[in-house]
Design an enzyme around this catalytic site. Structure first.
Site, PDB file in Angstrom:
ATOM      1  CE1 TYR A   7      -2.826  -2.821   1.142  1.00 32.91           C
ATOM      2  CE2 TYR A   7      -3.483  -2.501   2.679  1.00 32.91           C
ATOM      3  CZ  TYR A   7      -3.847  -3.295   1.234  1.00 32.91           C
ATOM      4  OH  TYR A   7      -4.844  -4.369   1.564  1.00 32.91           O
ATOM      5  CG  HIS A  53      -0.463  -9.064   0.540  1.00 31.33           C
ATOM      6  ND1 HIS A  53      -0.358  -7.525   0.956  1.00 31.33           N
ATOM      7  CD2 HIS A  53      -1.975  -8.275   0.654  1.00 31.33           C
ATOM      8  CE1 HIS A  53      -1.548  -6.780   0.473  1.00 31.33           C
ATOM      9  NE2 HIS A  53      -2.272  -7.737   0.207  1.00 31.33           N
TER      10      HIS A  53
HETATM   11  N1  LIG Z   1      -5.815  -8.426   1.556  1.00 30.98           N
HETATM   12  C1  LIG Z   1      -5.616  -8.391   0.906  1.00 30.98           C
HETATM   13  O1  LIG Z   1      -5.065  -9.556  -0.712  1.00 30.98           O
HETATM   14  C2  LIG Z   1      -6.683  -7.395   0.751  1.00 30.98           C
HETATM   15  C3  LIG Z   1      -7.541  -7.059  -0.758  1.00 30.98           C
HETATM   16  C4  LIG Z   1      -8.348  -5.893  -0.476  1.00 30.98           C
HETATM   17  C5  LIG Z   1      -9.031  -4.950   0.754  1.00 30.98           C
HETATM   18  N2  LIG Z   1      -7.947  -5.750   1.398  1.00 30.98           N
HETATM   19  C6  LIG Z   1      -8.034  -4.729   3.456  1.00 30.98           C
HETATM   20  O2  LIG Z   1      -9.637  -4.077   3.037  1.00 30.98           O
HETATM   21  C7  LIG Z   1      -9.843  -3.238   3.159  1.00 30.98           C
HETATM   22  C8  LIG Z   1     -11.672  -2.932   1.815  1.00 30.98           C
HETATM   23  O3  LIG Z   1     -10.860  -3.338   1.611  1.00 30.98           O
HETATM   24  P1  LIG Z   1     -11.369  -2.246   0.252  1.00 30.98           P
HETATM   25  O4  LIG Z   1     -10.414  -1.344   0.755  1.00 30.98           O
HETATM   26  O5  LIG Z   1     -10.927  -2.688  -1.311  1.00 30.98           O
HETATM   27  O6  LIG Z   1     -13.365  -1.906   0.195  1.00 30.98           O
HETATM   28  P2  LIG Z   1     -14.050  -2.018   1.020  1.00 30.98           P
HETATM   29  O7  LIG Z   1     -13.862  -1.287   2.296  1.00 30.98           O
HETATM   30  O8  LIG Z   1     -15.612  -2.956   0.636  1.00 30.98           O
HETATM   31  O9  LIG Z   1     -14.744  -0.533  -0.365  1.00 30.98           O
HETATM   32  C9  LIG Z   1     -13.763   0.525  -0.610  1.00 30.98           C
HETATM   33  C10 LIG Z   1     -14.703   1.839  -0.903  1.00 30.98           C
HETATM   34  O10 LIG Z   1     -16.359   1.867  -0.168  1.00 30.98           O
HETATM   35  C11 LIG Z   1     -16.502   3.415  -0.495  1.00 30.98           C
HETATM   36  N3  LIG Z   1     -16.891   3.493   0.891  1.00 30.98           N
HETATM   37  C12 LIG Z   1     -16.722   3.209   1.740  1.00 30.98           C
HETATM   38  N4  LIG Z   1     -17.681   4.097   3.116  1.00 30.98           N
HETATM   39  C13 LIG Z   1     -18.390   4.410   2.169  1.00 30.98           C
HETATM   40  C14 LIG Z   1     -19.873   4.524   2.091  1.00 30.98           C
HETATM   41  N5  LIG Z   1     -20.257   4.481   3.198  1.00 30.98           N
HETATM   42  N6  LIG Z   1     -21.007   4.617   1.785  1.00 30.98           N
HETATM   43  C15 LIG Z   1     -21.153   4.745   0.398  1.00 30.98           C
HETATM   44  N7  LIG Z   1     -18.926   3.862   0.087  1.00 30.98           N
HETATM   45  C16 LIG Z   1     -18.595   3.931   0.534  1.00 30.98           C
HETATM   46  C17 LIG Z   1     -15.337   3.464  -0.419  1.00 30.98           C
HETATM   47  O11 LIG Z   1     -14.940   5.435  -0.840  1.00 30.98           O
HETATM   48  P3  LIG Z   1     -14.041   6.051  -0.512  1.00 30.98           P
HETATM   49  O12 LIG Z   1     -12.494   5.765  -0.180  1.00 30.98           O
HETATM   50  O13 LIG Z   1     -14.094   7.557  -1.138  1.00 30.98           O
HETATM   51  O14 LIG Z   1     -15.022   6.369   1.556  1.00 30.98           O
HETATM   52  C18 LIG Z   1     -14.501   2.307  -1.062  1.00 30.98           C
HETATM   53  O15 LIG Z   1     -14.794   3.736  -3.012  1.00 30.98           O
HETATM   54  C19 LIG Z   1      -8.607  -2.237   2.561  1.00 30.98           C
HETATM   55  O16 LIG Z   1      -9.039  -0.940   2.488  1.00 30.98           O
HETATM   56  C20 LIG Z   1      -7.612  -3.431   3.145  1.00 30.98           C
HETATM   57  O17 LIG Z   1      -6.923  -3.014   4.179  1.00 30.98           O
HETATM   58  C21 LIG Z   1      -6.745  -6.782   1.277  1.00 30.98           C
END
Ligand SMILES: NC(=O)c1ccc[n+]([C@@H]2O[C@H](COP(=O)([O-])OP(=O)(O)OC[C@H]3O[C@@H](n4cnc5c(N)ncnc54)[C@H](OP(=O)(O)O)[C@@H]3O)[C@@H](O)[C@H]2O)c1
Length: 291
Positions: free
Chosen positions: A59, A125
């Site tokens: 990240y 990861h």
């Molecule tokens: N281990 C892995 O391979 C892996 C892969 C992916 C993710 N992750 C972890 O999991 C976390 C979450 O996954 P993610 O970031 O991919 O996706 P997520 O949390 O499912 O979705 C994030 C998206 O939702 C939007 N959002 C957030 N709150 C909202 C709300 N209340 N209303 C409407 N839209 C909203 C965000 O926009 P804004 O930011 O503009 O609010 C962003 O576009 C990551 O940040 C990371 O820490 C790990």
């Protein structure tokens, strides 16, 4: 402004892992945040009452995330007298390696970048790199725990065969977490099942389906029924399945909203309706069947 009085916030909720240690059940995900965005979001989240942060080497914001936590703890804003031990910081190894020394160096680099003295949870990861790299990397993580660089260790994107391979190797330290993509549109029942068998907690990543299904008719209908936003419904679904959940947002009001889910409960019938939305949707990558 301290906003941790937000009505119904579940930010103080914790779960106990197989090693008897506890972790916050809702943590802020830091994927796809620039260094500047990570600084701002981690700061807002700490003000709002978040005590867990999910970072990763790839990240490229470990330094900003860790330094923001450290600065907050030393600042006048820390009116609760929080200490380092009150904040839970996760990071992840970018690439598994057959070089034990390379992994040890990489872990030390992450600890140093964060400036936090130690990492609470260090994850592999992904399973990419092959069996030798997975098991060598795991051994290096075990030794990082022994040397106090890391408190606990786990894996991410491990499929059923990777979990079974690791457990069959008789690890000195068992993984406490498998962080995988889980939401109603990809329920991952077989991986969750094998994790339950081995007492491994599942951390749900992309719990908001990366905002791809906020307007799905069933999500909208249940949102209306419970008078909650689609995001709140989705985060609640992961909690009611007993998982740790990692919603990400770079907006202050959203990161508060996403945790403000204490004052409602989805009925078991509606949980089943949401479970039935499964379409095995992959929002980013899916290394769970890597060789
Ligand atoms: N281990 C892995 O391979 C892996 C892969 C992916 C993710 N992750 C972890 O999991 C976390 C979450 O996954 P993610 O970031 O991919 O996706 P997520 O949390 O499912 O979705 C994030 C998206 O939702 C939007 N959002 C957030 N709150 C909202 C709300 N209340 N209303 C409407 N839209 C909203 C965000 O926009 P804004 O930011 O503009 O609010 C962003 O576009 C990551 O940040 C990371 O820490 C790990």
């Amino acid at each position: 402004m301290a906003t941790n009085e937000a009505k119904g916030s579940l930010l103080s909720s914790t779960v106990t892992l197989s090693n008897s240690m506890t972790i916050p059940q809702i943590q802020l995900g830091l994927y796809m945040m620039s260094g500047r965005e990570a600084k701002q979001s981690v700061h807002w989240a700490l003000q709002a009452g978040y005590r867990g942060f999910d970072c990763a080497q790839v990240y490229r914001n470990e330094r900003e995330a860790g330094n923001t936590i450290r600065e907050f703890l030393c600042s006048d804003e820390n009116t609760e007298g929080l200490r380092r031990a009150d904040v839970f910081y996760t990071t992840k190894l970018a690439s598994n390696s057959t070089s034990y020394a390379a992994v040890r160096r990489s872990v030390k680099n992450s600890v140093n970048a964060s400036g936090l003295g130690y990492v609470d949870l260090f994850l592999l990861h992904s399973p990419y790199g092959g069996k030798d790299a997975r098991l060598t990397s795991w051994k290096a993580l075990e030794d990082a725990v022994g040397d106090g660089e890391v408190k606990m260790i786990g894996v991410s994107n491990y499929g059923v065969l990777h979990i079974e391979e690791l457990m069959a190797s008789n690890p000195r330290i068992k993984p406490v977490i498998n962080q995988i993509e889980v939401h109603p549109f990809n329920t991952q029942t077989s991986i969750r099942h094998v994790c339950a068998e081995h007492n491994i907690m599942v951390e749900a990543y992309a719990p908001l389906v990366r905002a791809m299904r906020m307007k799905h008719p069933t999500v909208l209908e249940l949102s209306k029924k419970y008078s909650r936003s689609p995001a709140q419904l989705l985060v609640k679904w992961s909690l009611q399945h007993g998982m740790v959940t990692l919603p990400k947002s770079t907006h202050r009001e959203r990161l508060i909203e996403n945790a403000d889910i204490g004052s409602f409960e989805i009925s078991q019938e509606d949980i089943r309706t949401m479970d039935a939305l499964d379409e095995k949707l992959v929002t980013d990558w899916d290394p769970t069947d890597a060789q």
